[in-house]
Design an enzyme around this catalytic site. Structure first.
Site, PDB file in Angstrom:
ATOM      1  N   ASP A  82      88.702  32.689  49.819  1.00 59.72           N
ATOM      2  CA  ASP A  82      87.190  33.252  49.725  1.00 59.72           C
ATOM      3  C   ASP A  82      86.282  32.353  50.058  1.00 59.72           C
ATOM      4  O   ASP A  82      86.642  31.209  50.582  1.00 59.72           O
ATOM      5  CB  ASP A  82      87.227  33.822  48.255  1.00 59.72           C
TER       6      ASP A  82
ATOM      7  N   SER B  80      87.599  25.452  39.389  1.00 58.80           N
ATOM      8  CA  SER B  80      88.425  26.567  39.891  1.00 58.80           C
ATOM      9  C   SER B  80      89.426  25.799  40.861  1.00 58.80           C
ATOM     10  O   SER B  80      90.281  26.622  41.509  1.00 58.80           O
ATOM     11  CB  SER B  80      87.531  27.391  40.635  1.00 58.80           C
TER      12      SER B  80
ATOM     13  N   HIS C  64      86.906  28.939  48.038  1.00 60.28           N
ATOM     14  CA  HIS C  64      88.106  28.323  47.810  1.00 60.28           C
ATOM     15  C   HIS C  64      89.166  28.452  48.827  1.00 60.28           C
ATOM     16  O   HIS C  64      89.314  29.413  49.641  1.00 60.28           O
ATOM     17  CB  HIS C  64      88.853  29.168  46.473  1.00 60.28           C
TER      18      HIS C  64
END
Length: 351
Positions: free
Chosen positions: A324, A34, A327
């Protein structure tokens, strides 16, 4: 406007560094999780998605793309720094054709790792499947550009590998299985063996310029600090120590492979120190919050729990290191990219 000005200054610095040493890098090719996924998970059945608001609210047009950020990710900035393009297309995104992908493409999948068992946890794309997609891409590129030109692009391209955090936080420490099979040290060696094998495969397919990414101070991610609230909410030093040990091991792997593989230009891209500096001294980087994330309460929200209707989401992500609970923000990504250029690429790209 202020945050756009700051990002612009950072990018100008990044581009200035590259102008001194810029070599012929016609494409950026990305494998990973990610940290660099630009939308591949949008196309697979998994809960690990971010193709909805408020993700992407600071991206071009304010559109969510599947990037786990308020805007661009690390490799978008690297692609721009090479003067190639502003954003990296996801390989599985049907909106992108070979014209887009010929100058770089992303095979990354949020939630994956080196270990196949990690990708199984949340049903995402394992590393071996990313490699299969890359092999398909090679043929597609040859069909599009012709054999000779395609082989030149693939040989001169800059390859980025960004994996490992999920292997520990999503897999080893979170679910039964690997922790009963391996000690942490044994698991580090297991993962490093996979990384080394993957690089050798890429080398055998013609790749020569490769960046192997290290782990961040993963014990300082907001989600991990939340899990540590009972003990004051500080960074989990056990996880940070694992990251440092793993990074040292990967640095050794890079040195070893540079000696073994003729003509390879393999570098180790270490985000640990620059991120830790930012977390420990956020004001010196222009941040106001290094503890919580921008989205929601800042303690645990990511993915579907990062909801556009959450009244606690911050108005200016540029003030936060984390978007978040897992991340970084777009601005953090730009600083990390700038750091890589200053510490690695200036030597990496000199003929």
């Amino acid at each position: 406007m202020a945050h756009k000005t700051i990002v612009g200054v950072l990018l100008a610095n990044l581009l200035l560094q590259l102008q001194i040493v810029l070599a012929n890098v016609p494409a950026v090719i990305v494998f990973g999780d990610s940290s660099v996924d630009t939308g591949n998970n949008n196309q697979i059945p998994t809960v690990v998605k971010s193709n909805f608001e408020p993700y992407g609210r600071d991206y071009y047009g304010g559109q969510p793309t599947g990037r786990f950020s308020n805007g661009r990710v690390f490799t978008d900035f690297i692609s721009e720094a090479f003067g190639i393009k502003l954003t990296m297309p996801a390989y599985l995104d049907p909106a992108h054709n070979m014209t887009d992908k010929a100058t770089g493409v992303c095979f990354a999948s949020a939630g994956t790792g080196y270990d196949n068992a990690t990708s199984d946890v949340l049903s995402v794309i394992p590393l071996w499947k990313q490699l299969e997609y890359y092999k398909n891409y090679r043929q597609e590129l040859k069909d599009y550009l012709g054999q000779e030109k395609a082989e030149t692009v693939l040989r001169e391209a800059f390859y980025v590998i960004s994996l490992g955090t999920n292997d520990f936080l999503e897999n080893y420490y979170a679910v039964p299985g690997r922790s009963s099979e391996y000690s942490v040290e044994e698991y580090r060696y297991f993962l490093a063996g996979i990384a080394g094998g993957f690089i050798k495969i890429l080398y055998g397919l013609g790749a020569r310029k490769i960046s192997l990414g290290g782990l961040p101070p993963m014990g300082c991610l907001p989600l991990e600090r939340t899990r540590n609230l009972f003990f004051g909410g500080g960074c989990i030093e056990e996880y940070n120590n694992v990251a440092k040990e793993f990074n040292a091991q990967m640095q050794g792997l890079v040195s070893k492979l540079n000696d073994q593989l003729s003509g390879i230009q393999l570098l180790f891209s270490d985000p640990y120190d620059i991120l830790l500096q930012m977390i420990q001294n956020p004001k010196s980087f222009g941040f106001t919050n290094a503890r919580e994330s921008c989205c929601g309460t800042g303690y645990f929200e990511m993915g579907y729990t990062c909801d556009k209707n959450n009244p606690f989401t911050c108005p200016d992500a540029n003030k936060y290191i984390f978007w978040d609970a897992f991340h970084p923000t777009e601005r953090t990504n730009s600083i990390v990219a700038d750091h890589l250029v200053k510490t690695n690429l200036s030597g990496f790209l000199v003929p």
